[in-house]
Design an enzyme around this catalytic site. Structure first.
Site, short mmCIF file in Angstrom:
data_model
loop_
_atom_site.label_atom_id
_atom_site.label_comp_id
_atom_site.label_asym_id
_atom_site.label_seq_id
_atom_site.Cartn_x
_atom_site.Cartn_y
_atom_site.Cartn_z
CD1 TRP A 127 -2.77 1.42 0.44
CD2 TRP A 127 -2.17 1.78 2.56
NE1 TRP A 127 -3.58 2.41 0.95
CE2 TRP A 127 -3.23 2.63 2.25
CE3 TRP A 127 -1.63 1.81 3.84
CZ2 TRP A 127 -3.75 3.54 3.17
CZ3 TRP A 127 -2.15 2.70 4.76
CH2 TRP A 127 -3.20 3.55 4.43
CG ASP A 208 -1.89 -2.10 7.55
OD1 ASP A 208 -3.07 -2.21 7.94
OD2 ASP A 208 -1.54 -1.27 6.69
CB ALA A 210 -6.57 -2.63 6.31
CE LYS A 243 -10.05 0.26 3.14
NZ LYS A 243 -9.66 0.77 1.87
C1 LIG Z 1 -3.23 -1.97 3.74
C2 LIG Z 1 -4.02 -0.85 4.31
N1 LIG Z 1 -3.75 -0.42 5.54
C3 LIG Z 1 -4.43 0.58 6.11
C4 LIG Z 1 -5.46 1.20 5.46
C5 LIG Z 1 -6.10 2.33 6.22
O1 LIG Z 1 -7.42 2.53 6.13
P1 LIG Z 1 -8.15 3.69 6.92
O2 LIG Z 1 -7.15 4.72 7.34
O3 LIG Z 1 -9.13 4.24 5.95
O4 LIG Z 1 -8.77 3.05 8.11
C6 LIG Z 1 -5.78 0.79 4.15
C7 LIG Z 1 -6.82 1.47 3.38
O5 LIG Z 1 -6.91 1.42 2.19
C8 LIG Z 1 -5.05 -0.26 3.58
O6 LIG Z 1 -5.32 -0.71 2.34
#
Ligand SMILES: Cc1ncc(COP(=O)(O)O)c(C=O)c1O
Length: 393
Positions: A127, A208, A210, A243
């Site tokens: 990401w 991480d 998510a 998500k």
């Molecule tokens: C791998 C990953 N980590 C973290 C996030 C963080 O999401 P948010 O800050 O919207 O909770 C995302 C969002 O696309 C992601 O794909």
């Protein structure tokens, strides 16, 4: 002050999303941003969330501050969801954050404060915010191989070879499940290798999380982080509720530190101070919705049902596209789509091919060929398969 500066480049995905909205073609297909969509192309509020919000509206008597760390019940519910009974709760410090992005930021800032010489290792690819954030806050960054692009599968040997160079106190960023953008995940044997590597080198994993529940199931998707928590003395977790609860704009997430029982008060204090210094109080609404859902049997069952249905849709989309591409190309070249998990896969397209897919066929992917499989639906799969087969021939 700004006269001599130029504006940073706009976010690629959101620029393309604007272009998609302005595209008049009725059969255009949006496979861009990581948002779940129904067959009708909508991202509705989940039923469990609606019900939890109705309850909160009915019972909440104050909007007064909660605390710098956030609501303990929310943090505890997320800790249990992610870590299960892998470690005693007395070994886990945690704070609520502003979505998963800020949970990552809180952990990385803590690393910068406590171990400024640490290097943070990010998978290639990952990401994009991982690398951007490490660079932005001024920590050294390392890159480890992740994807065998020929096989479109995890490059185990490359990953472990590159990570063998980590130093004590370095941080390894790992995707708990549903790797973004590749869709290729570690299996339990790989997680065990990473745990052994951390123990051998003194590196600290930062998981991480998510997409818990989007891969194979809530417990299955957490098996890797739970293994690390059991086997490695210190583990960082940054989790997002965006998500899996569909709470994108409400910004709910947690930063957790698994450590020894004797160190948990210090870890908790450091995380809480980080919240205080960065935003004082984390947002409460989304966190309260999540806590309400996770701690009520009926709402939790409804949420799990909705989550399962999202997962099944993504798995079905993957299978249907892989099958349509098998027919179109007469080969198993795209079979990896069915084997991958989560919202994303990289389809191995060049920037030029991505441009042709968009301009000629109205199929919108991110510049590096990342596809959001949740943006597919049965009615567009034949068209997408034909376009991919033609452009990537
Ligand atoms: C791998 C990953 N980590 C973290 C996030 C963080 O999401 P948010 O800050 O919207 O909770 C995302 C969002 O696309 C992601 O794909």
């Amino acid at each position: 002050m700004f006269e001599t500066l130029s504006a940073p480049a706009p976010d690629k995905i959101f620029r393309l999303t604007g272009q998609f909205a302005a595209d008049p073609r009725p059969d255009k297909v949006d496979l861009l941003v990581g948002i779940y969509k129904t067959a009708e192309g909508r991202t509705p509020v989940m039923g469990a969330v609606k019900q939890a919000e109705a309850r909160i509206l009915e019972t909440q008597e104050t909007k007064s501050y909660v605390s710098f760390e956030g609501d303990r019940a929310f943090i505890g519910a997320m800790r249990d969801l992610i870590l299960g009974d892998a470690v005693p709760s007395a070994r886990v410090a945690g704070v609520a954050a502003v979505g998963g992005t800020s949970a990552l930021r809180q952990v990385l800032e803590l690393v910068r404060t406590l171990r400024p010489a640490a290097r943070v290792w990010v998978s290639d690819p990952s990401w994009p915010i991982h690398a951007a954030m490490v660079d932005h806050i001024g920590l050294a960054r390392g890159t480890y191989r992740y994807l065998d692009r020929a096989a479109n599968a995890l490059d185990r040997a490359g990953m472990l070879a590159d990570l063998s160079g980590v130093a004590p106190g370095d941080v390894i960023v790992l995707h708990g499940c549903c790797h973004n953008p590749t869709g290729a995940d570690l299996d339990l044997g790989d997680w065990a290798e990473v745990a052994a590597l951390c123990n051998r080198t003194g590196a600290i994993p930062l998981v991480d999380m998510a997409y818990q529940g989007f891969g194979d199931g809530l417990d299955e998707d957490a098996a890797g982080v739970r293994l690390l928590a059991r086997e490695v003395p210190t583990v960082f977790v940054a989790a997002s509720c965006s998500k899996t609860f569909g709470l994108y704009r409400d910004r709910a997430g947690v930063a957790l530190i698994v450590t020894s029982e004797g160190a948990v008060a210090a870890a908790q204090g450091q995380l809480t101070a980080m919240n205080r210094n960065n935003f004082s109080f984390p947002p409460d609404h989304g966190a309260r919705v999540v806590q309400t859902i996770l701690t009520d049997a009926g709402l939790r069952a409804l949420w799990e049902e909705e989550l399962n249905s999202m997962r099944e849709t993504m798995v079905q989309n993957r299978r249907a596209l892989a099958e349509a591409l098998r027919v179109e190309t007469g080969s198993d070249r795209f079979g990896f789509l069915a084997a991958h998990r989560g919202m994303f896969s990289l389809i191995g397209a060049s920037t030029k091919e991505v441009d042709i897919l968009r301009e000629k066929h109205g199929v919108y992917l991110v510049g590096d060929g990342r596809m959001n499989v949740a943006g597919l639906r049965a009615s567009v799969i034949p068209k997408v398969a034909r376009a991919l087969a033609e452009v990537l021939a």
